[in-house]
Design a protein around this motif. Sequence first.
Motif, PDB file in Angstrom:
ATOM      1  N   CYS A 170       0.859  -1.187   0.000  1.00 17.97           N
ATOM      2  CA  CYS A 170       0.000   0.000   0.000  1.00 17.97           C
ATOM      3  C   CYS A 170       0.892   1.234   0.000  1.00 17.97           C
ATOM      4  N   THR A 171       0.262   2.399  -0.132  1.00 19.19           N
ATOM      5  CA  THR A 171       1.004   3.659  -0.071  1.00 19.19           C
ATOM      6  C   THR A 171       0.712   4.345   1.249  1.00 19.19           C
ATOM      7  N   SER A 172       1.416   5.399   1.512  1.00 13.76           N
ATOM      8  CA  SER A 172       1.215   6.140   2.766  1.00 13.76           C
ATOM      9  C   SER A 172      -0.168   6.769   2.845  1.00 13.76           C
ATOM     10  N   ARG A 173      -0.836   6.930   1.702  1.00 13.09           N
ATOM     11  CA  ARG A 173      -2.160   7.556   1.641  1.00 13.09           C
ATOM     12  C   ARG A 173      -3.303   6.544   1.704  1.00 13.09           C
ATOM     13  N   THR A 174      -2.990   5.258   1.796  1.00 12.16           N
ATOM     14  CA  THR A 174      -4.031   4.234   1.907  1.00 12.16           C
ATOM     15  C   THR A 174      -4.642   4.307   3.300  1.00 12.16           C
ATOM     16  N   ASP A 175      -5.976   4.255   3.362  1.00  9.78           N
ATOM     17  CA  ASP A 175      -6.614   4.353   4.684  1.00  9.78           C
ATOM     18  C   ASP A 175      -6.541   3.005   5.409  1.00  9.78           C
ATOM     19  N   ALA A 176      -6.577   3.071   6.727  1.00 15.79           N
ATOM     20  CA  ALA A 176      -6.404   1.889   7.572  1.00 15.79           C
ATOM     21  C   ALA A 176      -7.516   0.871   7.373  1.00 15.79           C
ATOM     22  N   SER A 177      -8.710   1.319   7.044  1.00 14.49           N
ATOM     23  CA  SER A 177      -9.812   0.396   6.789  1.00 14.49           C
ATOM     24  C   SER A 177      -9.519  -0.461   5.558  1.00 14.49           C
ATOM     25  N   THR A 178      -8.997   0.137   4.516  1.00 10.30           N
ATOM     26  CA  THR A 178      -8.624  -0.601   3.307  1.00 10.30           C
ATOM     27  C   THR A 178      -7.510  -1.586   3.608  1.00 10.30           C
ATOM     28  N   ILE A 179      -6.549  -1.161   4.389  1.00 11.00           N
ATOM     29  CA  ILE A 179      -5.434  -2.034   4.774  1.00 11.00           C
ATOM     30  C   ILE A 179      -5.962  -3.228   5.566  1.00 11.00           C
ATOM     31  N   ALA A 180      -6.839  -2.963   6.544  1.00  9.61           N
ATOM     32  CA  ALA A 180      -7.412  -4.041   7.356  1.00  9.61           C
ATOM     33  C   ALA A 180      -8.195  -5.014   6.474  1.00  9.61           C
ATOM     34  N   HIS A 181      -8.923  -4.502   5.517  1.00  9.37           N
ATOM     35  CA  HIS A 181      -9.679  -5.355   4.597  1.00  9.37           C
ATOM     36  C   HIS A 181      -8.732  -6.229   3.785  1.00  9.37           C
ATOM     37  N   MET A 182      -7.690  -5.643   3.234  1.00 14.29           N
ATOM     38  CA  MET A 182      -6.724  -6.406   2.441  1.00 14.29           C
ATOM     39  C   MET A 182      -6.059  -7.488   3.289  1.00 14.29           C
ATOM     40  N   MET A 183      -5.688  -7.139   4.511  1.00 17.95           N
ATOM     41  CA  MET A 183      -4.989  -8.087   5.366  1.00 17.95           C
ATOM     42  C   MET A 183      -5.899  -9.235   5.801  1.00 17.95           C
ATOM     43  N   THR A 184      -7.140  -8.938   6.157  1.00 20.17           N
ATOM     44  CA  THR A 184      -8.021  -9.996   6.629  1.00 20.17           C
ATOM     45  C   THR A 184      -8.506 -10.900   5.498  1.00 20.17           C
ATOM     46  N   HIS A 185      -8.751 -10.332   4.328  1.00 26.51           N
ATOM     47  CA  HIS A 185      -9.240 -11.134   3.217  1.00 26.51           C
ATOM     48  C   HIS A 185      -8.141 -11.968   2.549  1.00 26.51           C
ATOM     49  N   ARG A 186      -6.903 -11.558   2.704  1.00 22.35           N
ATOM     50  CA  ARG A 186      -5.798 -12.313   2.101  1.00 22.35           C
ATOM     51  C   ARG A 186      -4.962 -13.052   3.139  1.00 22.35           C
ATOM     52  N   ASN A 187      -5.387 -12.959   4.396  1.00 19.74           N
ATOM     53  CA  ASN A 187      -4.707 -13.652   5.492  1.00 19.74           C
ATOM     54  C   ASN A 187      -3.250 -13.219   5.651  1.00 19.74           C
ATOM     55  N   PHE A 188      -3.022 -11.894   5.601  1.00 16.10           N
ATOM     56  CA  PHE A 188      -1.703 -11.321   5.834  1.00 16.10           C
ATOM     57  C   PHE A 188      -1.636 -10.780   7.255  1.00 16.10           C
ATOM     58  N   GLY A 189      -0.444 -10.765   7.837  1.00 10.21           N
ATOM     59  CA  GLY A 189      -0.251 -10.193   9.158  1.00 10.21           C
ATOM     60  C   GLY A 189       0.317  -8.791   9.112  1.00 10.21           C
ATOM     61  N   SER A 190       0.745  -8.366   7.918  1.00  8.19           N
ATOM     62  CA  SER A 190       1.294  -7.024   7.772  1.00  8.19           C
ATOM     63  C   SER A 190       1.247  -6.635   6.301  1.00  8.19           C
ATOM     64  N   LEU A 191       1.439  -5.343   6.064  1.00  6.51           N
ATOM     65  CA  LEU A 191       1.437  -4.832   4.694  1.00  6.51           C
ATOM     66  C   LEU A 191       2.525  -3.775   4.568  1.00  6.51           C
ATOM     67  N   PRO A 192       3.465  -3.972   3.647  1.00  4.02           N
ATOM     68  CA  PRO A 192       4.511  -2.971   3.441  1.00  4.02           C
ATOM     69  C   PRO A 192       3.913  -1.680   2.875  1.00  4.02           C
ATOM     70  N   VAL A 193       4.492  -0.561   3.274  1.00  8.74           N
ATOM     71  CA  VAL A 193       4.072   0.758   2.784  1.00  8.74           C
ATOM     72  C   VAL A 193       5.210   1.291   1.921  1.00  8.74           C
ATOM     73  N   VAL A 194       4.874   1.636   0.674  1.00 15.13           N
ATOM     74  CA  VAL A 194       5.889   2.086  -0.267  1.00 15.13           C
ATOM     75  C   VAL A 194       5.512   3.434  -0.869  1.00 15.13           C
ATOM     76  N   GLU A 195       6.537   4.143  -1.341  1.00 14.96           N
ATOM     77  CA  GLU A 195       6.304   5.356  -2.119  1.00 14.96           C
ATOM     78  C   GLU A 195       5.963   4.932  -3.539  1.00 14.96           C
ATOM     79  N   GLU A 196       5.583   5.874  -4.360  1.00 10.70           N
ATOM     80  CA  GLU A 196       5.190   5.571  -5.740  1.00 10.70           C
ATOM     81  C   GLU A 196       6.271   4.831  -6.515  1.00 10.70           C
ATOM     82  N   ASP A 197       7.547   5.091  -6.210  1.00 10.54           N
ATOM     83  CA  ASP A 197       8.645   4.433  -6.934  1.00 10.54           C
ATOM     84  C   ASP A 197       9.025   3.072  -6.340  1.00 10.54           C
ATOM     85  N   GLY A 198       8.274   2.604  -5.326  1.00 10.46           N
ATOM     86  CA  GLY A 198       8.544   1.308  -4.722  1.00 10.46           C
ATOM     87  C   GLY A 198       9.477   1.335  -3.533  1.00 10.46           C
TER      88      GLY A 198
END
Length: 144
Positions: free
Chosen positions: A29-57
């Motif tokens: 995700c990016t720094s501008r992704t909201d926490a609700s979206t992050i929580a949804h991605m993590m719970t639906h894909r069974n992840f324990g964390s999500l890296p945060v990247v700038e546009e260039d990776g």
Amino acid sequence: MRKTDFFMKAGDPKALTVEQLMQDAVVRCTSRTDASTIAHMMTHRNFGSLPVVEEDGTLIGIVTEYDLLQAMLDGRDLRKILATEIMSTHPVTVTEDQTLAQVADLFQDRYLTRVPVVRNNQLVGILARRDLLYGYMKASQYWS
């Protein structure tokens, strides 16, 4: 996909590299992704964390289950919080050339479950404890 999925013969498991063990298709995700979206991605894909990247990776942080749970316990609305507000900055990372033995020690010493893999500060993969076990088993020919 892990490169260990393609092993044809046994070898020294401790000599496996992060590049061989890591998952290279990383959901991020990016720094501008909201926490609700992050929580949804993590719970639906069974992840324990999500890296945060700038546009260039470039890796700038990581949002963990702990970070999200803490925001919830603080009574914050996850729809109104951005990743940059709750992410852990300067996460522990590894590089592709490190060996299974080196990263296993890091995982044990720091009580980690997964770490981002970087090349020149760019996110190129993610490595979980499970990947270490999988690679060890494949290289040891416990699985064929």
